[in-house]
Each structure stands twice: as C-alpha cells, then as structure tokens.
Design an enzyme around this catalytic site. Structure first.
Site, PDB file in Angstrom:
ATOM      1  N   LYS A  21       0.845  -1.205   0.000  1.00  0.00           N
ATOM      2  CA  LYS A  21       0.000   0.000   0.000  1.00  0.00           C
ATOM      3  C   LYS A  21       0.880   1.256   0.000  1.00  0.00           C
ATOM      4  O   LYS A  21       0.645   2.208  -0.734  1.00  0.00           O
ATOM      5  CB  LYS A  21      -0.934  -0.016   1.224  1.00  0.00           C
ATOM      6  CG  LYS A  21      -2.016  -1.075   1.100  1.00  0.00           C
ATOM      7  CD  LYS A  21      -2.735  -1.365   2.399  1.00  0.00           C
ATOM      8  CE  LYS A  21      -3.649  -2.577   2.212  1.00  0.00           C
ATOM      9  NZ  LYS A  21      -4.283  -3.074   3.420  1.00  0.00           N
ATOM     10  N   GLN A  57      -4.633  -1.839   9.723  1.00  0.00           N
ATOM     11  CA  GLN A  57      -4.468  -3.145   9.077  1.00  0.00           C
ATOM     12  C   GLN A  57      -5.013  -4.247   9.980  1.00  0.00           C
ATOM     13  O   GLN A  57      -4.652  -4.347  11.152  1.00  0.00           O
ATOM     14  CB  GLN A  57      -2.969  -3.379   8.776  1.00  0.00           C
ATOM     15  CG  GLN A  57      -2.683  -4.646   8.010  1.00  0.00           C
ATOM     16  CD  GLN A  57      -3.213  -4.623   6.576  1.00  0.00           C
ATOM     17  OE1 GLN A  57      -3.157  -3.611   5.890  1.00  0.00           O
ATOM     18  NE2 GLN A  57      -3.754  -5.750   6.129  1.00  0.00           N
ATOM     19  N   ASP A  74     -11.289   2.295   4.012  1.00  0.00           N
ATOM     20  CA  ASP A  74     -11.513   0.846   3.896  1.00  0.00           C
ATOM     21  C   ASP A  74     -13.009   0.534   3.837  1.00  0.00           C
ATOM     22  O   ASP A  74     -13.392  -0.611   3.577  1.00  0.00           O
ATOM     23  CB  ASP A  74     -10.918   0.148   5.134  1.00  0.00           C
ATOM     24  CG  ASP A  74      -9.920  -0.922   4.757  1.00  0.00           C
ATOM     25  OD1 ASP A  74      -9.715  -1.124   3.551  1.00  0.00           O
ATOM     26  OD2 ASP A  74      -9.351  -1.558   5.663  1.00  0.00           O
TER      27      ASP A  74
END
Ligand code: NAP
Length: 294
Positions: free
Chosen positions: A53, A97, A120
């Site tokens: 990322k 994460q 997200d």
C-alpha cells in the site's frame, strides 16, 4: 472452448490514470491526498500488505505514512492513535491493518475511525450507507470486482449473481452493491456461506459467480454453468515444496478445469488482486477531494 481471462492489471492501470488526473487538480489546489496505515504487531503477511500500500502511494504521488506499533499496544493506546489521526487535517485516509492482536477489539477500533477518513469502508456509517444505496466509502476489494465487470463490459443488470462468502470485507458489501438499482448492478443476488450446505445447486444457477470463501479450489467445474463469468477473490496459500518460498497462492476456484466451462474467469494471482490497492488509492483521493472541497 476456453474462457476469456479477466486480468486485473489493465483495469487497475486505467483507474491509476484517472487518479493521476485527479491528483493534478488536487495538488494545484495545495492538497496532496494522504493515507495513514496503522499496523499493530509483526504479522508477516500484514507487513507485506502494508508495504504494498505504501509503495503504491509513493509510486502514484499520494502522501503516505505507516505507523508501526508493537504487538503489546493496548486497545486504549491504539484508540488514542486513531483519535489523533482523525484530528490531523493533513491525513485524509486512515486504515488500521487487520487483523489486530487478539486483546484488541477490531470493531471498537474501526468504529473509532472518522467515517470521512474510513477509506476501507468498514465503519458502520459507511456500511449502513452502502446498505441503503447512499454515497459512501465502499470496501476496496468488492469495489474492485465491480470495476473488473464494468471494464470488461460484463452486464449485471437482470443477471443472477451468486456470491460465496458473506464477510463484511468482501461478500456482504459485494452482494449489497449488486442488488442496488444502479448502473453496474441491478442483479438478482444469492449469497452462500457455511450454513448453505451443498453449494452446487446455487452456484450452478449463477450467470456471474463470485468466490470469496478463502477455501482453495472449493469451486469445481461441475458447479459452474457453461458460459458463466467466474470472479475468484480467494487468495489462499497452499504448500508447494517445488518453489523456493515453499508455498504458492491459489484461488477458491479450480482454475484449470473451470476455465473450460466458464465464459470468462479471473485468475489468481493477477485478477482481483491488483484491484484492491488501486481502489484504496481511489478512496483516498475521494476522501481528500471531499475534505478539501477541491
Ligand atoms: P472471511 O472473513 O474468512 O470470510 C469467508 C466467508 O466465506 C465467510 O462468510 C464464510 O462463511 C464463507 N465460507 C468459508 N468457507 C465456506 C464454505 N466451505 N462454503 C461456503 N461458504 C464458506 O474471508 P474474507 O476476508 O471475505 O476473504 C475471502 C477470501 O478472499 C480470502 O481467501 C482472502 O484472502 C481473499 N481476499 C482477497 C483480497 C484481494 O485483494 N485479492 C482481498 C480480500 C480478501 P461464514 O460466514 O458462514 O463463516
């Protein structure tokens, strides 16, 4: 006859080009979209994903930062980090994460992220907006699958889409997206999960079959209707002593046999995989536009 192969890279590249154009406008207005990723602990797979990322942000000119916290970080400490990021005007997107260590509630942490920075798409506000068809951040992988279908001119309207998996990250949001009365959706949707029993009666009816169970090879050729479009989200590590790293990545679909029945099929790796990161960057750019008003 062998199926058309649905590759992710050309689709991702076209979206990267759109992002590059958006960045020109944003940067001219003094705003560089910035993604902050928080990683708690030293899970090797998470480290790889976070690294990918960060690299993508650097390559395409977004600002990025990874906050590495030790596995001993308490839930409160992590919530404080998230709170600080919520208040930083230079941070447009926040991603914690997953998975987080067991002593931390992932739900509490996700709920603490500002919905405006939730790139997200996992915050309950964004999930609720998706469910009612309102504008929101959509989780990157299902958003990427929709882009794969659109780019390849695969019509969903009036089709029967069968999704195997109902996770909040992939299966459920994809099912919600597909049933909406919108372009690139408007399908009839069936969702299968571990309570469904035999999957074949459902999968065999699919015009578009999306496999997101995380079970290597669970979709076999006899489960697929001839001509079906098969999108394989599954990314499973299977032991393979013949390669130096000792494993290979494989999907949920028995690709070699299903490709002889399907009309089109996405491979693993190389299908859905490239889509997830580009959609994360797209969401970050969208967050920056919304927050800057540019
Ligand atoms: P997850 O949270 O483990 O969810 C798996 C879903 O599949 C659950 O709803 C589960 O049902 C269902 N399922 C599992 N085994 C099944 C079976 N035998 N029959 C029917 N349904 C079954 O996984 P996820 O996060 O959604 O990820 C799914 C897969 O996609 C994984 O392989 C993951 O690595 C991959 N993935 C890839 C990307 C990418 O960028 N390419 C991104 C995200 C995920 P229950 O709800 O009943 O437990």
């Amino acid at each position: 006859m062998s199926a058309t192969i649905i590759e992710g890279k050309p689709v991702a590249d076209s979206i990267y080009r759109e992002i590059t154009n958006d960045l020109i406008t944003l940067k001219a207005g003094g705003c560089t979209p910035h993604l902050t990723v928080v990683l708690v602990g030293d899970d090797p797979a998470s480290q790889v994903y976070v690294g990918m990322k960060q690299k993508a942000c650097e390559k395409y000119g977004l600002g990025s930062e990874t906050i590495l916290l030790p596995g001993t970080t308490t839930e409160n400490e992590l919530l404080q980090v998230v709170d600080k990021l919520n208040h930083r005007p230079d941070v447009h997107g926040i991603l914690v994460q997953l998975p987080v260590p067991k002593h931390i509630s992932a739900k509490k942490v996700i709920d603490a992220i500002s919905p405006e920075k939730d790139v997200d798409g996992l915050h309950p506000i964004n999930r609720g907006r998706l469910a009612v068809g309102d504008e929101c951040f959509i989780p990157c992988t299902p958003a990427g699958v929709q882009q794969l279908l659109l780019f390849n001119n695969i019509k969903t309207e009036g089709k029967h889409v069968v999704v195997v998996g109902r996770s909040s990250l992939v299966g459920l949001p994809f099912a919600l997206m597909m049933m909406q009365k919108k372009a690139g959706a408007n399908a009839t949707v069936t969702v299968c999960h571990t309570g469904s029993g035999d999957l074949k009666p459902y999968t065999k009816e699919a015009d578009i079959l999306v496999a997101a169970a995380g079970r290597a090879g669970i979709i076999t050729a006899d489960m697929v209707k001839p001509g079906c479009v098969v999108i394989d989200v599954g990314t499973n590590r299977v032991d393979d002593p013949s390669v130096p790293r000792g494993y290979r990545l494989t999907g949920d679909v028995d690709f070699e046999n299903v490709k002889n029945v399907a009309g089109a099929i996405s491979p693993v790796p190389g299908g859905v995989g490239p889509m997830t990161i580009v959609m994360l960057l797209k969401n970050t750019v969208k967050a920056a536009r919304q927050q800057s008003g540019l």
